[in-house]
Enzyme design. Structure first.
Site, PDB file in Angstrom:
ATOM      1  N   ILE A 148       5.921   6.868  -0.826  1.00  0.00           N
ATOM      2  CA  ILE A 148       4.644   7.453  -1.060  1.00  0.00           C
ATOM      3  C   ILE A 148       3.596   6.789  -0.448  1.00  0.00           C
ATOM      4  CG2 ILE A 148       3.215   8.663  -2.819  1.00  0.00           C
ATOM      5  CD1 ILE A 148       5.924   8.607  -4.584  1.00  0.00           C
ATOM      6  N   GLY A 168       0.871  -1.192  -0.060  1.00  0.00           N
ATOM      7  CA  GLY A 168      -0.133  -0.042   0.165  1.00  0.00           C
ATOM      8  C   GLY A 168       0.875   1.142  -0.061  1.00  0.00           C
ATOM      9  N   HIS A 169       1.866   1.244  -0.834  1.00  0.00           N
ATOM     10  CA  HIS A 169       2.883   2.314  -1.039  1.00  0.00           C
ATOM     11  C   HIS A 169       3.636   2.111  -2.154  1.00  0.00           C
ATOM     12  CE1 HIS A 169       5.316  -0.354   1.631  1.00  0.00           C
ATOM     13  NE2 HIS A 169       6.216  -0.215   0.524  1.00  0.00           N
ATOM     14  N   ALA A 170       4.222   3.149  -2.336  1.00  0.00           N
ATOM     15  CA  ALA A 170       5.254   3.222  -3.634  1.00  0.00           C
ATOM     16  C   ALA A 170       6.515   3.737  -3.097  1.00  0.00           C
ATOM     17  CB  ALA A 170       4.691   3.933  -4.695  1.00  0.00           C
ATOM     18  N   ARG A 189       2.339  -0.838  -4.862  1.00  0.00           N
ATOM     19  CA  ARG A 189       2.282  -2.196  -4.802  1.00  0.00           C
ATOM     20  C   ARG A 189       1.195  -2.775  -3.382  1.00  0.00           C
ATOM     21  NH1 ARG A 189       7.378  -2.077  -3.093  1.00  0.00           N
ATOM     22  NH2 ARG A 189       7.451  -0.352  -4.908  1.00  0.00           N
TER      23      ARG A 189
END
Ligand code: TYD
Length: 134
Positions: A120, A48-50, A95
């Site tokens: 992010i 749940g982030h990049a 992802r």
């Protein structure tokens, strides 16, 4: 394809299997950090982030997981259900790791030390960032 699914070179004999990742030979970066996820709640969503810079390899050492990737334009889904598979993810990819089956142990090999500024974590921010670099 947004991520690269690699078959890890493996040596198989009558005693079992041995899989090997030789960095810079198979992937174009080296590793500074390793961590793993385990005892994962069945309905959990991890990730749940990049990342802005970080590159990663993900291996399910046990069990099975699905990894959903999103580069802001397209999405792809990858099933890691064997320790002889590894998913390479570059920077600027959102992802999510979902669908945890058979007590997975998920090892992540990362190109950088932990740096919260590289994350992010908000999807709208990610989309703005992805648009700004494309
Ligand atoms: P997080 O990146 O949110 O985990 P995941 O993406 O797998 O769901 O990390 C969970 C917490 O752990 C968060 O507070 C940051 C911390 N953390 C570290 O301190 N060092 C690390 O190397 C990692 C990966 C996470």
């Amino acid at each position: 394809m947004i991520g690269i699914l690699h078959e890890v070179p493996s040596i198989v004999d009558s005693r079992g299997k041995l899989s090997i990742i030789e960095f810079e030979k198979i992937v174009n970066f080296t590793i500074k950090r390793v961590y793993w996820l385990y005892q994962i709640q069945e309905n959990a969503i991890r990730g749940g982030h990049a990342h802005k810079q970080l590159r990663q390899l993900i291996v399910a050492l046990n069990g099975s997981v699905e990894i959903v990737l999103d580069n802001g334009k397209n999405k792809s889904k990858h099933v890691l259900n064997s320790p002889s598979l590894m998913l390479e993810i570059g920077p600027n990819v959102w992802r999510e790791i979902v669908s945890f089956i058979n007590n997975p142990i998920v090892m992540i090999l990362a190109s950088e030390l932990y740096e919260e500024d590289d994350y992010i974590r908000n999807y709208e921010d990610f989309i703005k960032h992805a648009c700004s670099i494309s």
